[in-house]
Design a protein around this motif. Structure first.
Motif, PDB file in Angstrom:
ATOM      1  N   MET A   1      11.950 -16.302  -6.200  1.00 48.99           N
ATOM      2  CA  MET A   1      12.065 -15.103  -6.856  1.00 48.99           C
ATOM      3  C   MET A   1      13.545 -14.897  -6.838  1.00 48.99           C
ATOM      4  O   MET A   1      14.159 -15.295  -5.757  1.00 48.99           O
ATOM      5  CB  MET A   1      11.317 -13.719  -6.442  1.00 48.99           C
ATOM      6  N   ASN A   2      14.068 -13.973  -7.908  1.00 51.76           N
ATOM      7  CA  ASN A   2      15.332 -13.554  -7.992  1.00 51.76           C
ATOM      8  C   ASN A   2      15.474 -12.325  -7.039  1.00 51.76           C
ATOM      9  O   ASN A   2      16.695 -11.935  -6.447  1.00 51.76           O
ATOM     10  CB  ASN A   2      15.757 -13.268  -9.392  1.00 51.76           C
ATOM     11  N   GLY A   3      14.318 -11.472  -6.850  1.00 48.73           N
ATOM     12  CA  GLY A   3      14.204 -10.425  -5.993  1.00 48.73           C
ATOM     13  C   GLY A   3      13.018  -9.557  -6.296  1.00 48.73           C
ATOM     14  O   GLY A   3      12.443  -9.787  -7.259  1.00 48.73           O
TER      15      GLY A   3
ATOM     16  N   THR B   1       0.872  -1.158   0.115  1.00 48.78           N
ATOM     17  CA  THR B   1      -0.042  -0.008  -0.020  1.00 48.78           C
ATOM     18  C   THR B   1       0.910   1.431   0.029  1.00 48.78           C
ATOM     19  O   THR B   1       0.977   2.018  -0.912  1.00 48.78           O
ATOM     20  CB  THR B   1      -0.804   0.114   1.158  1.00 48.78           C
ATOM     21  N   ARG B   2       1.722   1.372   1.161  1.00 50.24           N
ATOM     22  CA  ARG B   2       2.489   2.438   1.270  1.00 50.24           C
ATOM     23  C   ARG B   2       3.737   2.524   0.438  1.00 50.24           C
ATOM     24  O   ARG B   2       4.196   3.269  -0.463  1.00 50.24           O
ATOM     25  CB  ARG B   2       2.799   3.001   2.501  1.00 50.24           C
ATOM     26  N   PHE B   3       4.476   1.139   0.638  1.00 48.27           N
ATOM     27  CA  PHE B   3       5.912   0.985  -0.106  1.00 48.27           C
ATOM     28  C   PHE B   3       5.587  -0.147  -0.959  1.00 48.27           C
ATOM     29  O   PHE B   3       6.035  -1.407  -0.299  1.00 48.27           O
ATOM     30  CB  PHE B   3       6.808   0.849   0.881  1.00 48.27           C
ATOM     31  N   PRO B   4       5.347  -0.144  -2.008  1.00 49.90           N
ATOM     32  CA  PRO B   4       4.903  -1.660  -2.833  1.00 49.90           C
ATOM     33  C   PRO B   4       6.535  -2.243  -2.894  1.00 49.90           C
ATOM     34  O   PRO B   4       7.580  -1.614  -3.410  1.00 49.90           O
ATOM     35  CB  PRO B   4       4.509  -0.782  -4.169  1.00 49.90           C
ATOM     36  N   HIS B   5       6.299  -3.584  -3.031  1.00 52.82           N
ATOM     37  CA  HIS B   5       7.313  -4.428  -3.283  1.00 52.82           C
ATOM     38  C   HIS B   5       6.780  -5.361  -4.412  1.00 52.82           C
ATOM     39  O   HIS B   5       5.988  -6.181  -4.124  1.00 52.82           O
ATOM     40  CB  HIS B   5       7.655  -5.359  -2.090  1.00 52.82           C
ATOM     41  N   GLY B   6       7.459  -5.157  -5.654  1.00 50.29           N
ATOM     42  CA  GLY B   6       7.125  -6.149  -6.607  1.00 50.29           C
ATOM     43  C   GLY B   6       7.867  -7.264  -6.895  1.00 50.29           C
ATOM     44  O   GLY B   6       9.126  -7.139  -7.031  1.00 50.29           O
ATOM     45  N   VAL B   7       7.182  -8.372  -6.838  1.00 51.79           N
ATOM     46  CA  VAL B   7       7.951  -9.767  -7.133  1.00 51.79           C
ATOM     47  C   VAL B   7       8.207 -10.063  -8.383  1.00 51.79           C
ATOM     48  O   VAL B   7       7.224  -9.794  -9.358  1.00 51.79           O
ATOM     49  CB  VAL B   7       7.168 -10.675  -6.337  1.00 51.79           C
ATOM     50  N   ALA B   8       9.457 -10.048  -9.010  1.00 51.65           N
ATOM     51  CA  ALA B   8       9.760 -10.314 -10.240  1.00 51.65           C
ATOM     52  C   ALA B   8       9.901 -11.752 -10.476  1.00 51.65           C
ATOM     53  O   ALA B   8      11.003 -12.395 -10.004  1.00 51.65           O
ATOM     54  CB  ALA B   8      11.191  -9.556 -10.708  1.00 51.65           C
TER      55      ALA B   8
ATOM     56  N   LEU C   1      16.160 -12.532   1.077  1.00 47.56           N
ATOM     57  CA  LEU C   1      16.788 -13.601   0.362  1.00 47.56           C
ATOM     58  C   LEU C   1      18.306 -13.486   0.587  1.00 47.56           C
ATOM     59  O   LEU C   1      19.114 -12.454   0.438  1.00 47.56           O
ATOM     60  CB  LEU C   1      16.357 -13.055  -1.210  1.00 47.56           C
ATOM     61  N   SER C   2      18.786 -14.595   1.055  1.00 46.15           N
ATOM     62  CA  SER C   2      20.269 -14.902   1.257  1.00 46.15           C
ATOM     63  C   SER C   2      21.114 -15.041   0.230  1.00 46.15           C
ATOM     64  O   SER C   2      20.660 -15.560  -0.976  1.00 46.15           O
ATOM     65  CB  SER C   2      20.376 -16.092   2.285  1.00 46.15           C
ATOM     66  N   LYS C   3      22.232 -14.929   0.038  1.00 45.91           N
ATOM     67  CA  LYS C   3      23.320 -15.147  -0.775  1.00 45.91           C
ATOM     68  C   LYS C   3      23.196 -16.754  -1.240  1.00 45.91           C
ATOM     69  O   LYS C   3      23.453 -16.897  -2.710  1.00 45.91           O
ATOM     70  CB  LYS C   3      24.447 -14.945  -0.691  1.00 45.91           C
ATOM     71  N   THR C   4      22.787 -17.577  -0.604  1.00 39.42           N
ATOM     72  CA  THR C   4      22.718 -18.824  -0.967  1.00 39.42           C
ATOM     73  C   THR C   4      21.326 -19.353  -1.379  1.00 39.42           C
ATOM     74  O   THR C   4      21.107 -20.573  -1.803  1.00 39.42           O
ATOM     75  CB  THR C   4      23.044 -19.855   0.069  1.00 39.42           C
ATOM     76  N   GLY C   5      20.384 -18.353  -1.660  1.00 37.64           N
ATOM     77  CA  GLY C   5      19.070 -18.494  -2.386  1.00 37.64           C
ATOM     78  C   GLY C   5      17.841 -18.934  -1.331  1.00 37.64           C
ATOM     79  O   GLY C   5      16.756 -19.358  -1.615  1.00 37.64           O
ATOM     80  N   TRP C   6      18.118 -18.850   0.159  1.00 38.66           N
ATOM     81  CA  TRP C   6      16.967 -18.895   1.051  1.00 38.66           C
ATOM     82  C   TRP C   6      16.194 -17.784   1.272  1.00 38.66           C
ATOM     83  O   TRP C   6      16.777 -16.577   1.455  1.00 38.66           O
ATOM     84  CB  TRP C   6      17.777 -19.429   2.443  1.00 38.66           C
TER      85      TRP C   6
END
Length: 582
Positions: free
Chosen positions: A410-412, A174-181, A424-429
């Motif tokens: 997701m990648n980010g 709503t206020r700070f949108p996060h778009g999953v790519a 999201l960790s560097k190892t993909g978790w």
């Protein structure tokens, strides 16, 4: 029928176009209004893709589109795939009033996505134009305006599995949108898991959905996954379901639908209207997968649903609990099909004091145990662990944060590396932000980590308070929000905001006493009771209560009875709950 080997969404549609299945769209009375076969969809999408590329849109450009359950939206979504463009599904305005808030929500999402084009139906194009004002989006218009773009022979770009398939804004945006790519690779992996290991698609299956296509369960589960399996989909527009919930069961009955998913509240809404339907009005005997996801699974509501509609042929074994989130494309875990809902009753004292989910037995005092629903095991080729706040893996029956890793993750977040790094960790978790525990590989979700109330050293799950309070006379599901705030001395104070319809002073005072007593009984905590106006609790676009927004509204004084400007729900599902209460 083929359910494996697709690397991209386009490969899946190209194959499905060889058959005779596709989309059917129903009107507000549950009558078939339009059809669109996969073959027709491919032809229309290719034609529009050439027009979009010919108009100057380039591979990787974003296209914002208000996601209504119509042939136009599906066509535009797939045309973007062929053109190498990235569709950004946006919510439609289901809330009551609040036009400015809705336009603001669209504007924030488009500021984040930075689209090169934006499109909506004729009815909503004006809203979109207002939201796009000042954002310097080159092309903004209605479906028909884009269809009239000149034809073009410009070649379409090559699409690979690593390309972004779409950007989906999370339900709390709503206020700070996060778009999953979401990449084609992650979508293909998730759809493979859904159709082969989740619902175990069979020849002749038919899916029925009222879920919105801007949400991951609607878009991936009820649009893309059926395409990967070449099964037909029957769509009911979400606003139509909100007004007449039983048309969901009507379409399921008449089309012999076999698969349909809903959050728990969808089943609850049908229960509230069940008195208006006779036991012989529906034939639900074909419904073999009745999926539940997108919010906490309420076994009590599902049990009532199965008993109410058993005379209509509904089989409780059809219930399929699942867990997922947009950051993992959609699905993470599924329970076994044909087994129904399985409940783990755990000792409340253990899980609130020690964080251990120890099994208990309901005795004379039903308050001593807390039932949670098993959500099943993680999809193949994926991993799921429970960790503490320091990142240490926890054993069975110890509550912690749910982490998942695998090809569906997701990648980010689009254009937001800082937010990506936090989850999201560097190892993909992926840190899902949800709390839960494992029992022999079966996941149980206990709530959102950020919503947990810590009171006098004890963990209190807000839904325990909310569900108990909502059982009081005169209150309904979705009427309560529990959270904590710091008092003047820095100690945690439990606050329970309740939507109240009573106007009589004596009735309101009695309700306040009952809420306080129920909270002490359930949570062993004193609380501040706030009676708010009906429809004033904020919801996310997936229909879940936003406790974070409710807390912000409380701190800002929106529930102060001396103020008349009470905050209205601004998320797209607000009228869904309202419709269930009318």
């Amino acid at each position: 029928m083929r359910t494996t080997g697709f690397r991209t969404v386009l490969e899946a549609l190209d194959y499905a176009a060889n058959g005779e299945t596709g989309f059917s769209f129903y009107n507000a009375r549950g009558v078939l209004a339009q059809t669109l076969s996969f073959k027709e969809l491919r032809e229309r999408s290719l034609d529009l893709a050439h027009r979009l590329v010919g108009a100057g849109l380039k591979k990787g450009d974003r296209v914002a589109m208000i996601a209504e359950s119509t042939p136009d939206f599906v066509t535009f979504f797939y045309s973007c795939q062929y053109a190498g463009l990235i569709p950004v599904p946006l919510p439609f305005p289901m809330h009551l009033g609040g036009k400015d808030a809705y336009i603001g929500q669209l504007s924030r999402m488009m500021q984040s996505a930075r689209p090169a084009a934006a499109v909506a139906s004729e009815e909503l194009a004006d809203y979109l134009r207002q939201a796009a004002d000042g954002l310097q989006i080159p092309m903004v218009g209605s479906h028909s305006e884009f269809y009239r773009l000149p034809d073009s022979s410009v070649p379409l770009p090559r699409i690979t599995e690593d390309d972004i398939c779409y950007i989906q804004y999370s339900s709390g945006s709503t206020r700070f949108p996060h778009g999953v790519a979401a990449s084609h690779k992650s979508v293909a992996a998730n759809c493979f898991g859904i159709i082969n290991h989740g619902v175990k698609v069979r020849q002749g299956d038919r899916l029925v959905s009222w879920l919105p296509l801007y949400h991951d369960m609607g878009l991936v589960g009820c649009c893309l996954a059926p395409t990967f399996a070449q099964i037909s989909i029957d769509y009911i527009a979400t606003p139509d379901f909100a007004r007449r919930p039983l048309i969901w069961l009507k379409v399921l009955s008449e089309s012999k639908g076999t698969i349909s998913f809903s959050p728990t509240f969808g089943y609850d809404i049908c229960l509230r209207r069940a008195g208006r339907a006779g036991s012989d009005e529906f034939d639900l005997s074909s419904w073999r997968v009745a999926g539940i996801g997108a919010e906490m699974v309420r076994a009590d509501i599902l049990d009532r649903f199965s008993k109410t509609f058993a005379p209509s042929g509904f089989n409780s074994a059809a219930f399929l609990a699942s867990y997922g989130l947009a950051e993992a494309t959609l699905a993470v875990t599924f329970s076994e099909i044909d087994t129904g809902i399985k409940v783990d009753a755990i000792v409340k004292r253990d899980y609130s004091l020690t964080g251990r989910a120890m099994p208990g037995q309901p005795a004379n005092d039903a308050q001593e145990v807390r039932p949670f629903t098993f959500c099943g095991k993680v999809l193949p080729d994926h991993e799921l662990v429970i960790r503490d706040n320091e990142g240490n893996d926890l054993g069975d029956r110890i509550i912690g944060r749910v982490h998942v890793r695998g090809p569906s993750v997701m990648n980010g977040y689009f254009g937001d590396p800082a937010a990506t790094k936090r989850v999201l960790s560097k190892t993909g978790w992926l840190d899902t932000g949800d709390m839960g525990y494992l029992v022999d590989g079966n996941l149980v979700i206990t709530g959102r980590g950020k919503d947990l109330i810590i009171y006098n050293g004890r963990n209190i799950w807000p839904q325990d308070i909310e569900w108990a309070v909502e059982g009081l006379d005169g209150l309904r599901r979705g009427d309560a929000a529990a959270f904590s705030v710091e008092d003047e001395d820095g100690a945690e104070q439990v606050v329970v905001v309740v939507q109240c319809r009573a106007t009589d002073a004596e009735a309101r005072e009695r309700l306040e006493r009952e809420i306080a007593a129920q909270t002490r009984l359930i949570a062993g905590a004193d609380c501040k009771v706030v009676l708010a106006q009906p429809r004033s609790l904020p919801m996310t676009s997936s229909g879940k209560l936003s406790r974070t927004s409710a807390k912000a509204n409380y701190l800002a004084g929106h529930y102060d009875p001396q103020k008349r400007n009470v905050s209205l729900r601004t998320a797209a599902f607000a009228s869904l709950s309202a419709a269930a209460r009318d």
